[in-house]
Design a protein around this motif. Structure first.
Motif, PDB file in Angstrom:
ATOM      1  N   LEU A  86       2.084  -1.181  -2.108  1.00 30.98           N
ATOM      2  CA  LEU A  86       3.470  -1.958  -2.068  1.00 30.98           C
ATOM      3  C   LEU A  86       3.352  -3.239  -1.624  1.00 30.98           C
ATOM      4  CD1 LEU A  86       6.251  -0.815  -2.607  1.00 30.98           C
ATOM      5  CD2 LEU A  86       6.198  -0.509  -0.214  1.00 30.98           C
ATOM      6  N   HIS A  87       2.282  -3.807  -0.978  1.00 34.51           N
ATOM      7  CA  HIS A  87       2.079  -5.043  -0.631  1.00 34.51           C
ATOM      8  C   HIS A  87       1.827  -5.851  -1.716  1.00 34.51           C
ATOM      9  CE1 HIS A  87       0.474  -8.440   1.813  1.00 34.51           C
ATOM     10  NE2 HIS A  87       1.430  -7.961   2.767  1.00 34.51           N
ATOM     11  N   GLN A  88       0.914  -5.245  -2.657  1.00 39.79           N
ATOM     12  CA  GLN A  88       0.571  -6.160  -3.959  1.00 39.79           C
ATOM     13  C   GLN A  88       1.751  -6.502  -4.961  1.00 39.79           C
ATOM     14  OE1 GLN A  88      -2.340  -7.432  -3.934  1.00 39.79           O
ATOM     15  NE2 GLN A  88      -2.571  -6.321  -1.992  1.00 39.79           N
ATOM     16  N   THR A  89       2.765  -5.621  -4.597  1.00 43.11           N
ATOM     17  CA  THR A  89       3.923  -5.653  -5.587  1.00 43.11           C
ATOM     18  C   THR A  89       5.305  -6.072  -5.321  1.00 43.11           C
ATOM     19  OG1 THR A  89       4.046  -3.276  -5.841  1.00 43.11           O
ATOM     20  CG2 THR A  89       2.769  -4.113  -7.271  1.00 43.11           C
ATOM     21  N   LEU A  90       5.673  -5.647  -3.916  1.00 44.86           N
ATOM     22  CA  LEU A  90       6.968  -5.660  -3.550  1.00 44.86           C
ATOM     23  C   LEU A  90       6.735  -6.954  -2.397  1.00 44.86           C
ATOM     24  CD1 LEU A  90      10.046  -4.840  -3.811  1.00 44.86           C
ATOM     25  CD2 LEU A  90       9.529  -3.282  -1.769  1.00 44.86           C
ATOM     26  N   ASP A  91       7.220  -8.128  -2.622  1.00 46.40           N
ATOM     27  CA  ASP A  91       7.242  -9.068  -1.586  1.00 46.40           C
ATOM     28  C   ASP A  91       8.519  -9.799  -1.555  1.00 46.40           C
ATOM     29  OD1 ASP A  91       7.450 -10.532  -3.937  1.00 46.40           O
ATOM     30  OD2 ASP A  91       5.533 -11.597  -3.626  1.00 46.40           O
ATOM     31  N   ARG A  92       9.758  -9.500  -2.086  1.00 46.97           N
ATOM     32  CA  ARG A  92      10.996 -10.184  -2.242  1.00 46.97           C
ATOM     33  C   ARG A  92      11.656  -9.456  -0.837  1.00 46.97           C
ATOM     34  NH1 ARG A  92      11.595  -5.784  -5.799  1.00 46.97           N
ATOM     35  NH2 ARG A  92      13.777  -5.035  -5.844  1.00 46.97           N
ATOM     36  N   VAL A  93      11.491  -8.396  -0.153  1.00 49.47           N
ATOM     37  CA  VAL A  93      12.286  -7.632   0.690  1.00 49.47           C
ATOM     38  C   VAL A  93      11.383  -7.351   1.949  1.00 49.47           C
ATOM     39  CG1 VAL A  93      14.290  -7.381  -0.615  1.00 49.47           C
ATOM     40  CG2 VAL A  93      12.472  -5.476  -0.010  1.00 49.47           C
ATOM     41  N   PRO A  94      11.900  -7.351   3.227  1.00 48.16           N
ATOM     42  CA  PRO A  94      11.052  -6.947   4.185  1.00 48.16           C
ATOM     43  C   PRO A  94      10.768  -5.416   4.108  1.00 48.16           C
ATOM     44  CG  PRO A  94      13.079  -8.022   5.262  1.00 48.16           C
ATOM     45  CD  PRO A  94      13.264  -7.984   3.670  1.00 48.16           C
ATOM     46  N   VAL A  95       9.822  -4.876   4.625  1.00 45.49           N
ATOM     47  CA  VAL A  95       9.533  -3.286   4.606  1.00 45.49           C
ATOM     48  C   VAL A  95       9.235  -2.870   5.926  1.00 45.49           C
ATOM     49  CG1 VAL A  95       8.123  -1.472   3.671  1.00 45.49           C
ATOM     50  CG2 VAL A  95       8.924  -3.518   2.048  1.00 45.49           C
ATOM     51  N   VAL A  96       9.740  -1.866   6.468  1.00 46.57           N
ATOM     52  CA  VAL A  96       9.409  -1.225   7.793  1.00 46.57           C
ATOM     53  C   VAL A  96       9.059   0.101   7.571  1.00 46.57           C
ATOM     54  CG1 VAL A  96      10.378  -0.643   9.865  1.00 46.57           C
ATOM     55  CG2 VAL A  96      11.222  -2.781   8.853  1.00 46.57           C
ATOM     56  N   LEU A  97       7.889   0.338   7.917  1.00 45.58           N
ATOM     57  CA  LEU A  97       7.453   1.769   8.063  1.00 45.58           C
ATOM     58  C   LEU A  97       7.513   2.347   9.537  1.00 45.58           C
ATOM     59  CD1 LEU A  97       5.485   4.149   6.738  1.00 45.58           C
ATOM     60  CD2 LEU A  97       3.777   2.912   7.978  1.00 45.58           C
ATOM     61  N   PHE A  98       8.411   3.470   9.466  1.00 49.54           N
ATOM     62  CA  PHE A  98       8.473   4.254  10.508  1.00 49.54           C
ATOM     63  C   PHE A  98       7.197   5.167  10.868  1.00 49.54           C
ATOM     64  CE2 PHE A  98      12.481   2.359  10.200  1.00 49.54           C
ATOM     65  CZ  PHE A  98      13.030   2.106  11.373  1.00 49.54           C
ATOM     66  N   TYR A  99       6.495   4.901  11.944  1.00 49.94           N
ATOM     67  CA  TYR A  99       5.126   5.715  12.186  1.00 49.94           C
ATOM     68  C   TYR A  99       5.270   6.779  13.178  1.00 49.94           C
ATOM     69  CZ  TYR A  99       0.288   6.509  12.029  1.00 49.94           C
ATOM     70  OH  TYR A  99      -1.129   7.055  11.953  1.00 49.94           O
ATOM     71  N   PRO A 100       5.124   7.643  13.196  1.00 51.00           N
ATOM     72  CA  PRO A 100       4.901   8.727  14.294  1.00 51.00           C
ATOM     73  C   PRO A 100       3.595   8.929  14.872  1.00 51.00           C
ATOM     74  CG  PRO A 100       4.684   9.950  12.153  1.00 51.00           C
ATOM     75  CD  PRO A 100       5.051   8.620  11.794  1.00 51.00           C
ATOM     76  N   GLY A 101       3.036   7.839  15.698  1.00 49.11           N
ATOM     77  CA  GLY A 101       2.115   7.703  16.335  1.00 49.11           C
ATOM     78  C   GLY A 101       1.928   6.307  16.939  1.00 49.11           C
ATOM     79  N   LYS A 102       0.609   5.802  17.029  1.00 49.31           N
ATOM     80  CA  LYS A 102       0.632   4.633  17.624  1.00 49.31           C
ATOM     81  C   LYS A 102       0.084   3.464  16.721  1.00 49.31           C
ATOM     82  CE  LYS A 102       0.720   5.285  22.319  1.00 49.31           C
ATOM     83  NZ  LYS A 102       2.169   5.146  22.948  1.00 49.31           N
ATOM     84  N   TYR A 103       0.746   2.137  16.914  1.00 48.65           N
ATOM     85  CA  TYR A 103       0.071   1.161  16.037  1.00 48.65           C
ATOM     86  C   TYR A 103       0.136  -0.299  17.001  1.00 48.65           C
ATOM     87  CZ  TYR A 103      -0.087  -2.668  12.330  1.00 48.65           C
ATOM     88  OH  TYR A 103      -0.269  -3.592  11.600  1.00 48.65           O
ATOM     89  N   ASP A 104      -1.154  -0.384  16.681  1.00 46.01           N
ATOM     90  CA  ASP A 104      -1.664  -1.551  17.814  1.00 46.01           C
ATOM     91  C   ASP A 104      -1.676  -3.043  17.339  1.00 46.01           C
ATOM     92  OD1 ASP A 104      -3.941  -1.635  16.628  1.00 46.01           O
ATOM     93  OD2 ASP A 104      -4.975  -1.045  18.211  1.00 46.01           O
ATOM     94  N   GLY A 105      -1.080  -3.102  16.090  1.00 44.53           N
ATOM     95  CA  GLY A 105      -1.163  -4.292  15.144  1.00 44.53           C
ATOM     96  C   GLY A 105      -2.244  -4.392  14.382  1.00 44.53           C
ATOM     97  N   GLN A 106      -3.398  -3.551  14.276  1.00 40.50           N
ATOM     98  CA  GLN A 106      -4.244  -3.531  13.364  1.00 40.50           C
ATOM     99  C   GLN A 106      -4.556  -2.147  12.765  1.00 40.50           C
ATOM    100  OE1 GLN A 106      -7.818  -5.389  14.769  1.00 40.50           O
ATOM    101  NE2 GLN A 106      -7.117  -7.265  14.397  1.00 40.50           N
ATOM    102  N   GLU A 107      -4.505  -1.001  13.661  1.00 40.31           N
ATOM    103  CA  GLU A 107      -5.007   0.439  13.198  1.00 40.31           C
ATOM    104  C   GLU A 107      -3.857   1.299  13.573  1.00 40.31           C
ATOM    105  OE1 GLU A 107      -8.629   1.318  14.749  1.00 40.31           O
ATOM    106  OE2 GLU A 107      -7.895   1.837  16.748  1.00 40.31           O
ATOM    107  N   LEU A 108      -3.573   2.423  12.784  1.00 38.15           N
ATOM    108  CA  LEU A 108      -2.461   3.413  13.025  1.00 38.15           C
ATOM    109  C   LEU A 108      -3.238   4.706  13.700  1.00 38.15           C
ATOM    110  CD1 LEU A 108      -0.715   3.061   9.857  1.00 38.15           C
ATOM    111  CD2 LEU A 108       0.087   2.468  12.070  1.00 38.15           C
TER     112      LEU A 108
END
Length: 192
Positions: free
Chosen positions: A151-173
């Motif tokens: 998605l990052h390669q093709t959709l860059d006109r709007v912000p995208v928020v992924l709701f993630y059931p776990g931990k994200y430290d800014g680099q890995e999930l």
């Protein structure tokens, strides 16, 4: 540390700000974000996302909040292509590991022309904020990094928020507190 409810309040305020929707302050990076939360709070997050979507549908925010449930997209594509019943039969014969590969190939998950990404692109209006939900329901057929990277390669006109059931430290999930995804994400943590 803010409670989940407080973090959701902050997220709701953030997406309404014009600077968030215009990706200001990100050093020309595309606005991709992860909102992580404890997996056991999935129902609370679903309710809050539905509340935000319903509240936004009144048209007073200056943008459209578009919510894509990745699991529902997968099921819809399989049904549309006439493969859902075949998937059930194939799983009985070959096992779940083969289903993961077969469904991934059908959906072109690893390709630039992923059917999931295509669906999101086609259904995202210009002035929007995109919420991606349902990633936990899709695991292990769909991995969050596949969606974000394609998605990052093709959709860059709007912000995208992924709701993630776990931990994200800014680099890995880390999904479900035990399954570590060693892929690097070009996404910002939405709320600490």
């Amino acid at each position: 540390m803010a409670s989940l409810e407080e973090r959701l309040d902050i997220a709701e305020r953030l997406i309404k700000s014009e600077s968030f929707r215009q990706n200001k302050g990100l050093g020309n990076e595309v606005g991709y974000y992860v909102f992580d939360y404890p997996a056991e709070k999935e129902l609370l997050v679903r309710e809050r996302v539905a509340y935000m979507k319903n509240k936004n549908s009144r048209g007073t925010d200056g943008f459209e909040l578009v919510v894509f449930d990745l699991y529902d997209i997968i099921i819809d594509i399989l049904e549309k292509e006439g493969f859902l019943e075949q998937v059930y039969k194939f799983e009985k014969k070959k096992g779940f590991d083969r289903i993961i590969k077969s469904v991934g190939n059908l959906l072109k998950i690893n390709d630039a022309d992923s059917l999931i990404v295509k669906h999101i692109q086609e259904h995202t209006p210009e002035d929007a904020v995109v919420f991606l939900v349902g990633i936990g329901k899709c695991y292990p057929i769909l991995r969050s990094h596949k969606v974000l990277n394609n998605l990052h390669q093709t959709l860059d006109r709007v912000p995208v928020v992924l709701f993630y059931p776990g931990k994200y430290d800014g680099q890995e999930l880390v999904l479900f507190s035990t399954i570590k995804d060693d892929n690097y994400y070009r996404a910002f943590k939405l709320v600490d």
